[in-house]
Scaffold this active site. Structure first.
Site, short mmCIF file in Angstrom:
data_model
loop_
_atom_site.label_atom_id
_atom_site.label_comp_id
_atom_site.label_asym_id
_atom_site.label_seq_id
_atom_site.Cartn_x
_atom_site.Cartn_y
_atom_site.Cartn_z
N GLY A 121 41.43 -18.86 78.60
CA GLY A 121 42.63 -18.65 79.43
C GLY A 121 42.84 -17.16 79.50
O GLY A 121 43.22 -16.55 78.51
N GLN A 164 36.49 -16.32 74.79
CA GLN A 164 36.72 -16.51 73.35
C GLN A 164 36.57 -15.15 72.64
O GLN A 164 36.81 -14.13 73.25
CB GLN A 164 35.78 -17.56 72.75
CG GLN A 164 36.07 -18.99 73.20
CD GLN A 164 35.59 -19.31 74.59
OE1 GLN A 164 34.42 -19.17 74.91
NE2 GLN A 164 36.48 -19.74 75.45
P1 GDP Z 1 42.42 -13.20 76.98
O1 GDP Z 1 42.12 -14.63 76.75
O2 GDP Z 1 41.65 -12.30 76.07
O3 GDP Z 1 42.29 -12.79 78.42
O4 GDP Z 1 43.95 -13.00 76.58
P2 GDP Z 1 45.18 -13.98 76.98
O5 GDP Z 1 45.49 -13.79 78.41
O6 GDP Z 1 44.93 -15.36 76.50
O7 GDP Z 1 46.33 -13.41 76.04
C1 GDP Z 1 46.73 -12.08 76.08
C2 GDP Z 1 48.23 -12.06 76.38
O8 GDP Z 1 48.75 -10.77 76.13
C3 GDP Z 1 48.55 -12.34 77.84
O9 GDP Z 1 49.80 -12.98 77.92
C4 GDP Z 1 48.62 -10.95 78.46
O10 GDP Z 1 49.44 -10.91 79.62
C5 GDP Z 1 49.23 -10.17 77.34
N1 GDP Z 1 48.82 -8.76 77.21
C6 GDP Z 1 47.59 -8.21 77.41
N2 GDP Z 1 47.60 -6.91 77.07
C7 GDP Z 1 48.84 -6.62 76.65
C8 GDP Z 1 49.48 -5.45 76.14
O11 GDP Z 1 48.87 -4.40 75.97
N3 GDP Z 1 50.79 -5.56 75.79
C9 GDP Z 1 51.49 -6.71 75.93
N4 GDP Z 1 52.76 -6.72 75.55
N5 GDP Z 1 50.93 -7.84 76.40
C10 GDP Z 1 49.63 -7.79 76.75
P1 IMO Z 2 39.95 -16.96 75.48
O1 IMO Z 2 38.76 -16.71 76.38
C1 IMO Z 2 41.47 -18.50 71.71
C2 IMO Z 2 39.38 -21.94 70.00
C3 IMO Z 2 40.13 -23.25 69.93
C4 IMO Z 2 39.50 -23.87 68.71
C5 IMO Z 2 38.05 -23.43 68.81
C6 IMO Z 2 37.13 -24.47 69.45
O2 IMO Z 2 41.21 -17.22 76.23
O3 IMO Z 2 40.08 -15.88 74.47
P2 IMO Z 2 36.78 -25.38 71.92
O4 IMO Z 2 37.74 -25.92 72.90
O5 IMO Z 2 36.05 -24.16 72.38
O6 IMO Z 2 35.84 -26.40 71.37
O7 IMO Z 2 37.69 -24.94 70.66
O8 IMO Z 2 38.05 -22.25 69.60
N1 IMO Z 2 39.31 -21.32 71.34
C7 IMO Z 2 40.02 -20.25 71.71
N2 IMO Z 2 40.96 -19.55 71.06
N3 IMO Z 2 41.08 -18.11 72.93
C8 IMO Z 2 40.11 -18.77 73.60
O9 IMO Z 2 39.60 -18.36 74.77
C9 IMO Z 2 39.57 -19.94 73.01
N4 IMO Z 2 38.65 -20.85 73.38
C10 IMO Z 2 38.49 -21.68 72.35
O10 IMO Z 2 41.51 -23.04 69.77
O11 IMO Z 2 40.03 -23.28 67.54
MG MG Z 3 43.10 -16.44 76.31
#
Ligand code: GDP
Ligand code: IMO
Ligand code: MG
Length: 421
Positions: free
Chosen positions: A39, A222
């Site tokens: 995500g 991940q």
């Molecule tokens: P990803 O899976 O690595 O793309 O990260 P996610 O989107 O799952 O989670 C990162 C969260 O932190 C999201 O809600 C972003 O909008 C937010 N985010 C990313 N960079 C920053 C930052 O520098 N500061 C703050 N406050 N939020 C951030």
């Molecule tokens: P992004 O790309 C955080 C975690 C799950 C679980 C383990 C295995 O957004 O960083 P799966 O569904 O892959 O079999 O789950 O890996 N996990 C993540 N945790 N960010 C992710 O993706 C993840 N994708 C899988 O929570 O512990």
């Molecule tokens: Mg994510």
């Protein structure tokens, strides 16, 4: 040349934001592993979107976005995502391509994921239940269906054969509630949608582009600690999330890899099963969770939080060959009087700078060090010089400790909230 952006912790480091920011410097953004377990959040021009399968360069005009062979694709999620992207940028999907080698997630893969987790009971992985594990199992078991198979005349028969195999397997597991008929109908409708996007021979597509001098940004999903080989097994995902995974997932030579941009949060988060050494169970952990809005972008589950762990970070840098670092969410520390990080562990009373083989088998005591906080708002900062001295000291300290320069510092969730050094 292929530059790689990937996560150095347990996922959710802010990959989506960084890729969206960097994408205009490239011709193609390519996902190479994982699937809708990811995500990736993008915040730009009053939009907040979460991408699961589509690469994070999709909202940048003129940039092609490629779903590589190493990715596992759920047509249902992809269809939903295409609709969402179209509602924001109607012509963006013309820049989306998918490799014929990407494996398909069937509805019964999701059933198997849920059943396998139910059977594990307390030892469950905490999977996102998107069918990731069972799909990669079918890939290595040589049973899988691929995007390129959709155009085959006997595609429906092959689908049915695999589904029936899954239904037999499911008899071994606890029963899960799942409306298979309805999900199958949605799945086949979504397959029609995939037929409308450009399916390419993945390996030639990317290598021809490289030969023509086009620049590729490979987007990891991940994080390193969730890698199937190098993560905290068995609490990991089912793909190679590390730099080497991009060669396998795109079909490129290691010689093509240029910069490796490793992303880490100023603290650590983890969602799902499995512990981590610096996990906090107190008020400070709750502070990081609330201040950082740490809830999963895919499942909405609360993310567990803890202090930055330099033993773990050095381990990830080593495996990935990180050449530049991107530090995210530094703004979450704005109110802290004191900033804490671990530089080494005590394992069974012995000082150690190695990440242990099995976290559950040993007692790991992180040895914490502290810095004085800056206690002013960094939110949205774009200039390194304008950062408070204490924030600069914190960044320099990390650079000294891990010996890789911090090139990007993210100071907020929005596209523009970034310091580039
Ligand atoms: P990803 O899976 O690595 O793309 O990260 P996610 O989107 O799952 O989670 C990162 C969260 O932190 C999201 O809600 C972003 O909008 C937010 N985010 C990313 N960079 C920053 C930052 O520098 N500061 C703050 N406050 N939020 C951030
Ligand atoms: P992004 O790309 C955080 C975690 C799950 C679980 C383990 C295995 O957004 O960083 P799966 O569904 O892959 O079999 O789950 O890996 N996990 C993540 N945790 N960010 C992710 O993706 C993840 N994708 C899988 O929570 O512990
Ligand atoms: Mg994510």
């Amino acid at each position: 040349m292929v530059d790689v952006v990937l996560g150095l912790q347990w996922g959710d480091e802010g990959k989506g934001k960084i890729v969206d920011f960097l994408a205009p410097n490239y011709d193609i953004v390519a996902r190479f592993q994982g699937g809708p377990n990811a995500g990736h959040t993008l915040i730009f021009e009053n939009h907040k979107v979460v991408l699961h399968t589509i690469p994070s360069g999709i909202f940048r005009k003129g940039i092609f976005n490629f779903i590589g062979s190493g990715v596992v694709v759920d047509p249902i999620t992809l269809k939903r995502e295409i609709k969402m992207v179209k509602s924001i940028m109607p012509d963006a999907i013309s820049r989306l391509l998918i490799s014929n080698g990407a494996h398909l997630i069937l509805p019964t893969h999701r059933m198997l994921d849920a059943a396998s987790e139910a059977a594990k009971g307390k030892k469950k992985i905490g999977s996102t239940l998107k069918g990731i594990g069972p799909t990669y199992m079918d890939k290595t078991g040589r049973n899988g269906l691929r995007v390129g198979d959709i155009s085959l005349e006997n595609f429906k028969e092959r689908y049915s054969a695999l589904r029936d195999k899954h239904l037999n397997l499911l008899k071994l597991y606890p029963k899960v509630s799942f409306d298979l008929e309805a999900e199958e109908q949605k799945w086949f409708e979504a397959i029609e949608e995939i037929k409308k996007i450009e399916v390419v021979e993945g390996t030639y597509y990317i290598n021809d582009a490289l030969e023509q001098g086009r620049k590729v940004l490979a987007e990891g999903a991940q994080g390193t600690m969730l890698d199937i080989d190098f993560g905290t097994y068995p609490y990991v995902t089912s793909s190679n999330t590390v730099t080497a995974g991009c060669c396998i997932g795109l079909g490129i030579s290691p010689h093509q890899v240029g910069e490796v941009i490793g992303i880490f949060k100023a603290y650590v988060t983890r969602v799902g099963g499995g512990s981590f050494p610096t996990e906090l169970f107190d008020e400070q952990g709750r502070f990081l969770q609330e201040e950082g809005h740490e809830f999963g972008a895919t499942t909405g589950r609360p993310r567990r939080c803890g202090w930055l762990d330099l033993v773990q970070l050095r381990y990830s840098i080593l495996i990935n060959g990180v050449t530049r670092l991107a530090l995210t969410k530094i703004d979450i520390f704005d109110k802290l009087e004191q900033i804490t990080y671990a530089d080494k562990y005590l394992i069974e009373g012995q000082e150690s700078r190695h990440f242990p083989f099995d976290l559950d088998a040993v007692d790991v005591e992180p040895q914490y060090e502290h810095l004085v906080g800056w206690q002013q708002s960094l939110a949205g900062s774009q200039s390194y010089d304008a950062l408070p001295e204490k924030a600069k000291e914190y960044i320099s300290l990390i650079e000294q400790k891990v010996k890789v320069p911090v090139q990007l510092v993210s100071t907020g969730a929005e596209r523009e909230s970034l310091v580039v050094r």
